[in-house]
Design a protein around this motif. Sequence first.
Motif, PDB file in Angstrom:
ATOM      1  N   MET A 247       0.823  -1.202   0.000  1.00 41.42           N
ATOM      2  CA  MET A 247       0.000   0.000   0.000  1.00 41.42           C
ATOM      3  C   MET A 247       0.863   1.260   0.000  1.00 41.42           C
ATOM      4  O   MET A 247       1.926   1.313   0.628  1.00 41.42           O
ATOM      5  N   SER A 248       0.376   2.263  -0.722  1.00 42.21           N
ATOM      6  CA  SER A 248       0.974   3.597  -0.675  1.00 42.21           C
ATOM      7  C   SER A 248       0.115   4.440   0.266  1.00 42.21           C
ATOM      8  O   SER A 248      -0.981   4.874  -0.095  1.00 42.21           O
ATOM      9  N   VAL A 249       0.614   4.642   1.471  1.00 39.84           N
ATOM     10  CA  VAL A 249      -0.163   5.332   2.513  1.00 39.84           C
ATOM     11  C   VAL A 249       0.277   6.800   2.563  1.00 39.84           C
ATOM     12  O   VAL A 249       1.480   7.089   2.633  1.00 39.84           O
ATOM     13  N   PRO A 250      -0.658   7.742   2.512  1.00 37.71           N
ATOM     14  CA  PRO A 250      -0.261   9.163   2.598  1.00 37.71           C
ATOM     15  C   PRO A 250       0.326   9.504   3.960  1.00 37.71           C
ATOM     16  O   PRO A 250      -0.188   9.050   5.002  1.00 37.71           O
ATOM     17  N   HIS A 251       1.405  10.294   3.951  1.00 36.10           N
ATOM     18  CA  HIS A 251       2.032  10.706   5.210  1.00 36.10           C
ATOM     19  C   HIS A 251       2.465  12.165   5.071  1.00 36.10           C
ATOM     20  O   HIS A 251       2.829  12.631   3.971  1.00 36.10           O
ATOM     21  N   LEU A 252       2.430  12.873   6.190  1.00 36.12           N
ATOM     22  CA  LEU A 252       2.770  14.298   6.187  1.00 36.12           C
ATOM     23  C   LEU A 252       4.271  14.479   6.033  1.00 36.12           C
ATOM     24  O   LEU A 252       5.065  13.906   6.786  1.00 36.12           O
ATOM     25  N   SER A 253       4.679  15.263   5.042  1.00 30.45           N
ATOM     26  CA  SER A 253       6.089  15.548   4.802  1.00 30.45           C
ATOM     27  C   SER A 253       6.219  17.036   4.497  1.00 30.45           C
ATOM     28  O   SER A 253       5.832  17.498   3.418  1.00 30.45           O
ATOM     29  N   GLY A 254       6.745  17.792   5.449  1.00 32.19           N
ATOM     30  CA  GLY A 254       6.839  19.237   5.261  1.00 32.19           C
ATOM     31  C   GLY A 254       5.484  19.889   5.410  1.00 32.19           C
ATOM     32  O   GLY A 254       4.794  19.717   6.417  1.00 32.19           O
ATOM     33  N   PHE A 255       5.063  20.631   4.369  1.00 30.73           N
ATOM     34  CA  PHE A 255       3.786  21.350   4.439  1.00 30.73           C
ATOM     35  C   PHE A 255       2.644  20.601   3.760  1.00 30.73           C
ATOM     36  O   PHE A 255       1.534  21.111   3.684  1.00 30.73           O
ATOM     37  N   ASN A 256       2.921  19.420   3.228  1.00 32.32           N
ATOM     38  CA  ASN A 256       1.859  18.702   2.519  1.00 32.32           C
ATOM     39  C   ASN A 256       2.052  17.192   2.667  1.00 32.32           C
ATOM     40  O   ASN A 256       3.091  16.741   3.144  1.00 32.32           O
ATOM     41  N   PHE A 257       1.067  16.443   2.218  1.00 37.40           N
ATOM     42  CA  PHE A 257       1.134  14.983   2.282  1.00 37.40           C
ATOM     43  C   PHE A 257       1.898  14.444   1.081  1.00 37.40           C
ATOM     44  O   PHE A 257       1.886  15.042  -0.004  1.00 37.40           O
ATOM     45  N   GLN A 258       2.536  13.312   1.295  1.00 34.76           N
ATOM     46  CA  GLN A 258       3.199  12.580   0.218  1.00 34.76           C
ATOM     47  C   GLN A 258       2.632  11.169   0.166  1.00 34.76           C
ATOM     48  O   GLN A 258       2.292  10.592   1.199  1.00 34.76           O
ATOM     49  N   GLY A 259       2.584  10.597  -1.050  1.00 33.26           N
ATOM     50  CA  GLY A 259       2.083   9.245  -1.227  1.00 33.26           C
ATOM     51  C   GLY A 259       0.571   9.191  -1.263  1.00 33.26           C
ATOM     52  O   GLY A 259      -0.126  10.190  -1.028  1.00 33.26           O
ATOM     53  N   GLY A 260       0.041   7.993  -1.562  1.00 33.18           N
ATOM     54  CA  GLY A 260      -1.402   7.814  -1.631  1.00 33.18           C
ATOM     55  C   GLY A 260      -2.001   8.460  -2.871  1.00 33.18           C
ATOM     56  O   GLY A 260      -1.303   8.935  -3.765  1.00 33.18           O
ATOM     57  N   LEU A 261      -3.306   8.459  -2.900  1.00 35.34           N
ATOM     58  CA  LEU A 261      -4.049   9.065  -4.013  1.00 35.34           C
ATOM     59  C   LEU A 261      -4.661  10.375  -3.530  1.00 35.34           C
ATOM     60  O   LEU A 261      -5.405  10.386  -2.544  1.00 35.34           O
ATOM     61  N   ALA A 262      -4.339  11.473  -4.226  1.00 33.71           N
ATOM     62  CA  ALA A 262      -4.839  12.791  -3.836  1.00 33.71           C
ATOM     63  C   ALA A 262      -6.010  13.193  -4.731  1.00 33.71           C
ATOM     64  O   ALA A 262      -5.909  13.143  -5.957  1.00 33.71           O
TER      65      ALA A 262
END
Length: 398
Positions: A247-262
Amino acid sequence: MRKNRDANSVNGIESKANLLNDPKFRSIAYQLLALLTVGIVGYYLFANTSANLKRQAIATGFSFLQKEAAFEIGEAVIAYSPADTYLRALFVGALNTVKVAFIGIILTTILGTFIGIARLSKNWLVSRLAGAYVELFQDIPILLQLFFWYSLFCEILPSPKAAIALGSGIFLSNRGMLLAVPEWNQAYQYVLVAFAIGILTAFFARRAARSHQKKTGQILPTLSISSAIIVGFPLFVWLFAGAPLKMSVPHLSGFNFQGGLAVSPEFSALLLGLVLYTAAFVAEIVRAGIQAIGHGQTEAAISLGLKPSLVLRLVILPQALRVIIPPLTSQMLNLTKNSSLAVAIGFPDFVSVASTTINQTGQAIEGILMIMTVYLFFSLVTSLFMNWYNKKMALVER
């Protein structure tokens, strides 16, 4: 001799009079006259436009499509960069329009059918709530609704650092909705092929079941068999390939999320506004279609011992579809055309990308012509499909 000339003269006048009174001759003459008028007006507009463009030294033609676009597009179904050509940028915009229209039509049909049936419910509260929904969303202009939903996503929802968690791997913020999705694996292409084969197999199995029913009168359980084929075969292929699931799970990186489906706020607001607005009209079409079926049909079905849900699914809706499909086609076309309002909230649909192209190249006439052609193509494809479906559902008289 004089009598003969008089007779010929009278016959000539009668012949001309008969020709002018001939509906077939007049229809052809009117069409030729209309075609000639359109040709003359078209030639005048073309000659006038060409002379003005030449006098102002404005280049014409579609050669600019092969030049570098040099602008970003926020969302793209296929890979795109500013170094690509205008032609690819416009293609990306057209795919975005298709994505919104396709998903919107499916959701609108489901929601509109549900609301339309709810309006006829014997439950006082359910029918009144459905009626209030129809009155509310029909009477508010679609553009205002788009602004409302876009403001809701951008102004009310928190920033990514304070995002709302809706379960594991689902976050909601003013940057949109983030969803956890499986990462792409080579095995998935075989699963997709198995899914397509499953659909085709289920289609032919359903046809065979209908043929068997006509010959013997025996009804086979096609729904359970089709579901088992469509779901079971891809699942077997996935298990045979080692059951890959990363799974590609979204995670907070800096000022925005990375990974997952946006899912961006622009797309969410556009889809939500189009679906809620058009579903109100579809609900009225469904309600009118059901009420167009004689009450005797319902009474006859109930007298046979069918449950209310089976009466609706097997007796009422199949007949109502023949009344519903033509106006439903108009609403699908309206939804596709209303998607061009996406430019108001910043979603890069075809009109938005074409407008940027026009601003950069100055090719306004070509740009407007492409917008008209693309939306005409979308409308014709939708109409052809719905006309085919309407003809398929029509009663065949013997």
